[in-house]
Design a protein around this motif. Structure first.
Motif, short mmCIF file in Angstrom:
data_model
loop_
_atom_site.label_atom_id
_atom_site.label_comp_id
_atom_site.label_asym_id
_atom_site.label_seq_id
_atom_site.Cartn_x
_atom_site.Cartn_y
_atom_site.Cartn_z
N TYR A 88 31.29 39.23 38.48
CA TYR A 88 30.39 40.05 39.31
C TYR A 88 28.95 39.56 39.20
O TYR A 88 28.23 39.48 40.19
CB TYR A 88 30.46 41.51 38.89
N ASP A 111 26.82 38.13 42.27
CA ASP A 111 25.58 38.77 42.69
C ASP A 111 24.42 37.77 42.73
O ASP A 111 23.58 37.81 43.64
CB ASP A 111 25.23 39.94 41.75
N ARG A 153 32.54 36.91 47.87
CA ARG A 153 33.56 37.86 47.44
C ARG A 153 34.14 37.46 46.09
O ARG A 153 34.43 36.29 45.86
CB ARG A 153 34.69 37.89 48.48
N GLU A 154 34.32 38.45 45.21
CA GLU A 154 35.04 38.23 43.96
C GLU A 154 36.53 38.43 44.25
O GLU A 154 36.88 39.28 45.07
CB GLU A 154 34.62 39.27 42.91
N GLU A 169 41.41 43.94 41.77
CA GLU A 169 41.33 43.89 43.23
C GLU A 169 39.91 43.56 43.66
O GLU A 169 38.97 44.00 43.02
CB GLU A 169 41.74 45.25 43.79
N PRO A 170 39.73 42.82 44.77
CA PRO A 170 40.81 42.28 45.61
C PRO A 170 41.56 41.17 44.89
O PRO A 170 40.98 40.33 44.24
CB PRO A 170 40.08 41.75 46.83
N HIS A 171 42.86 41.21 45.06
CA HIS A 171 43.74 40.20 44.51
C HIS A 171 43.57 38.90 45.30
O HIS A 171 43.16 38.95 46.46
CB HIS A 171 45.17 40.72 44.64
N ARG A 227 26.80 47.48 46.04
CA ARG A 227 27.34 46.98 44.78
C ARG A 227 27.47 48.07 43.72
O ARG A 227 28.25 47.93 42.78
CB ARG A 227 26.46 45.86 44.24
N ARG A 283 30.91 49.38 42.67
CA ARG A 283 31.75 48.73 41.65
C ARG A 283 31.76 49.53 40.35
O ARG A 283 32.79 49.74 39.74
CB ARG A 283 31.22 47.32 41.36
N PRO A 329 39.34 47.64 47.84
CA PRO A 329 39.38 46.29 48.40
C PRO A 329 40.52 46.05 49.38
O PRO A 329 41.64 46.51 49.15
CB PRO A 329 39.53 45.41 47.15
#
Ligand code: SF4
Lengths: 302, 390
Positions: free
Chosen positions: A22, A26, A38-39, A45-47, B178, B181, B224
């Motif tokens: 993350y 960022d 996107r992670e 998730e997301p997978h 963010r 999260r 997600p």
């Protein structure tokens, strides 16, 4: 439009496992170099399986936040991303020189630039050195210091040791530290005996791991004799057998990792503009952080 | 409210380029006899430029609506745009047309009833709510007094459904997607939530004044890929991977899970994939043509393949199911046997925390459990049971 996907392991058990992912995502977001960042995770998730469809961009750069080439980068990620044309030979790599390959994802109409892992990129060498700087709080650290680059060992993946050796040799060639050694958890030379391998009084120990977890926060500190019990924490530096051990924790948490991610994407043809400068500027002013919370441990799960 | 000149200019420019535009009930065409303008409520033809501008002022909501969707949101055909249109009951264009042509293939989202522009503006002035799992999205028109240039602009607020009646002043207010999260990481007992669609999202927060893009990004962090898969389902191209396909694809330590017996997959779905445990609606089955007995749930967003949590658990169950059954003999009173049932049920339902200290009438009460252990366990801490030779 171009998108960046940072593909990492994540954990079902430990919420901290994804923190570096993350943080680096960022940092890249802040640069504005990609329309979408996107992670994506194996265990969160997301997978990997679903991530590409959440993007609007046609050009997608996937950078695995992994230390070495091997099971995850060669089998799991390409399979889960549905890169049907994938074959590890496309990387033409001997274990440390995968750069990128361009493929189509079959479930979405997008071009995927699948990059080699962050851990084997040349820029990773700088991150290891940066880690030594930040843990000692000395931007010129080197003279009078030994540096140990620590990896898991060959029982899991022979390329993991190759990645460790690769950076060790590169740092040694810079002649900055008095001694540079590769040490391992599960094979010789073992990190348990770290002081046997160094003559220098001061030794910086940098584990080449993506995230802090069981190995970096429990196993290694106890094995090296920094602490009796990881829950009690340890000093940085800590005295062991007449040496001062500057234990750095996982290198993957270093801010400069975001730069390696950008390098990987740029090598694959992404337009990153001057984003790298921004990341490097931010990383160089990073506050030294040698300490740790006594409760930061817990395994990363499987 | 007037129509911003820029919007009229843009609209005219679009007509010059395309010859005609048609959007959400607004039709504007340029013909030999001048402009023709039409909305469900009115129509004009043979307008010159000045007349057109006057006429557009009377249908200004259609004009600002056009600008909002074409300019602020854009992304024709994307999941993001379709979701935002769903948020305000706007027609879903291609998706809905397809559904009309072929009702059978997939259900319209929750008896989807679309509204024309003036009605939408009416409800958006007060703020219109939509639920998405445990999230509530409020869509509002920006107060246009001071932002005339962006007349018709929408903003979005996001809350926990449980906070519908809570005053904003009592909530933690955020505006950066963010931050979702962090909120999504722990449940109210501070335990880690590895499954983002578990119905354990904490309340007490609000995102306010998000743009459409920010709203979608925020939801992406909470849940997600749910919007992407919902959109695919809507278009009739959700690609479901059933259990066996997913299991057979696994390698490494998960290689074994395709050996999980057929009936155990039912038990697994009942354990993990029901509404009380996960808000995704399970669409995957054992394999195509071989449905599981358990209902997939009522969640708004589909689950297209077993998630990593289920895959990880399946590995454990595969190992456990490979053991042979045996017969044991142990001494229990009828009430003690019943108590075992109550204990298992309380743990399975996550109810143990609710059982009061002194409620010794509940079989899962801690003292009752400790008493049973004291009485029936052997010295080594195991249940005192003997295997019976057949
Ligand atoms: S597999 Fe089951 S538990 Fe996992 S996301 Fe789908 S419905 Fe939920």
């Amino acid at each position: 439009m171009q998108a960046l996907v940072i593909a990492a392991h994540g954990s079902h058990l430990n919420p901290d496992a994804s923190d570096p992912t993350y943080a680096h995502a960022d940092a890249v977001r802040e640069t504005g170099a990609f329309d979408e960042v996107r992670e994506a995770f194996w265990k969160e998730e997301p997978h990997f399986r679903e991530v590409i469809r959440t993007l609007e961009s046609d050009e997608v750069f996937v950078v695995p936040l992994f230390i070495s080439e091997g099971y995850f980068t060669e089998q799991v990620i390409p399979r889960e991303l549905r890169l049907e044309e994938w074959d590890p030979d496309l990387w033409e790599s001997d274990g440390t020189d995968a750069s990128q390959v361009t493929l189509e994802a079959t479930d979405v109409d997008k071009t995927i630039h699948y990059c080699g892992p962050t851990g084997t990129h040349d820029a990773m060498t700088d991150v290891i050195v940066q880690r030594a700087e930040s843990v000692t709080g000395d931007p010129d650290v080197g003279d009078g210091f030994g540096l140990a680059v620590v990896g898991h060992g060959t029982d899991r993946n022979e390329n993991s040791a190759k990645a460790i050796e690769y950076h060790t040799v590169r740092i040694r060639e810079r002649d900055r530290f008095d001694e540079v050694k590769a040490l391992f958890m599960d094979e010789e030379p073992e990190v348990d005996d770290v002081t046997d391998y160094f003559e220098s009084d001061d030794v910086v120990v940098v584990p080449l791991f993506v995230a802090d977890g069981y190995h970096t926060q429990e196993d290694i500190p106890e094995d090296m004799g920094l602490t009796e019990d990881y829950r009690l924490g340890w000093d940085v530096p800590a005295e062991v057998d007449g040496h001062r051990i500057w234990y750095a924790g996982a290198v993957g948490t270093e801010g400069l990792m975001a730069d390696v991610i950008l390098e990987r994407a740029a090598d694959a043809g992404a337009d990153v503009g001057d984003a790298r400068d921004a990341i490097r500027a931010a990383a160089n002013v990073a506050v030294p952080d040698g300490g740790r919370d006594a409760d930061a441990g817990a395994g990363t799960g499987d | 409210m007037t129509v911003p000149t820029a919007d009229v200019d843009d609209l005219q420019a679009a007509v010059e380029t395309d010859g005609a535009i048609e959007f959400d009930g607004l039709r504007l065409a340029r013909g030999e006899e001048g402009y023709a303008l039409e909305t469900p409520e009115s129509d004009w033809s043979g307008l010159d430029e000045v007349e057109l501008r006057d006429a557009l002022v009377t249908v200004r909501e259609y004009v600002t609506n056009w600008r909002y969707w074409q300019d602020s949101i854009g992304g024709d055909g994307t999941a993001r745009r379709t979701f935002l249109r769903w948020c305000e009951r706007a027609p879903l264009a291609d998706e809905i047309d397809r559904l009309r042509a072929d009702d059978q293939s997939s259900p319209a989202p929750d008896d989807y009833e679309t509204l024309a522009v003036p009605q939408r503006y009416e409800i958006l002035r007060d703020g219109f709510d939509r639920e998405w799992g445990q999230l509530c999205v409020t869509t509002r028109l920006v107060d246009s007094h001071d932002v005339d240039e962006r007349a018709g602009e929408r903003v979005y607020d996001l809350w926990h459904v449980d906070d519908a009646d809570t005053d904003l002043a009592d909530l933690e207010v955020y505006d950066d997607p963010r931050d979702a999260r962090e909120i999504a990481t722990f449940d109210e007992d501070d335990r880690y939530r590895p499954l983002k669609t578990a119905p354990t999202l904490v309340s007490g927060w609000a995102f306010t004044g998000l743009s459409g893009d920010e709203l979608v990004e925020t939801i992406e962090f909470f849940y997600p890929a749910t919007i992407a898969n919902w959109h695919r389902e809507l278009r009739g191209d959700l690609d479901v991977d059933h259990w066996l396909e997913t299991a057979e694809r696994q390698t490494g330590i998960y290689d074994v899970i395709d050996e999980l017996p057929r009936e155990a997959v039912d038990w697994m779905a009942e354990a993990c994939c029901v509404d009380s445990q996960c808000l995704r609606r399970r669409e995957w089955q054992y394999e195509a043509g071989d449905d599981l007995d358990v209902d997939g749930g009522d969640g708004p967003f589909p689950c297209r393949e077993p998630c990593s949590l289920v895959v990880a658990a399946a590995r454990k169950w595969t190992v456990l199911e490979s053991e042979d059954e045996r017969t044991y003999e142990l001494e229990l009173t009828t009430s003690e046997l019943n108590q075992l049932t109550e204990l298992i049920d309380a743990v399975a339902e996550g109810r143990t925390d609710e059982i009061r200290e002194a409620d010794v009438y509940d079989g899962a009460n801690r003292y009752r459990a400790r008493y049973l252990r004291a009485k029936r366990f052997a010295d080594d801490g195991s249940l005192d049971a003997r295997e019976v030779d057949e």
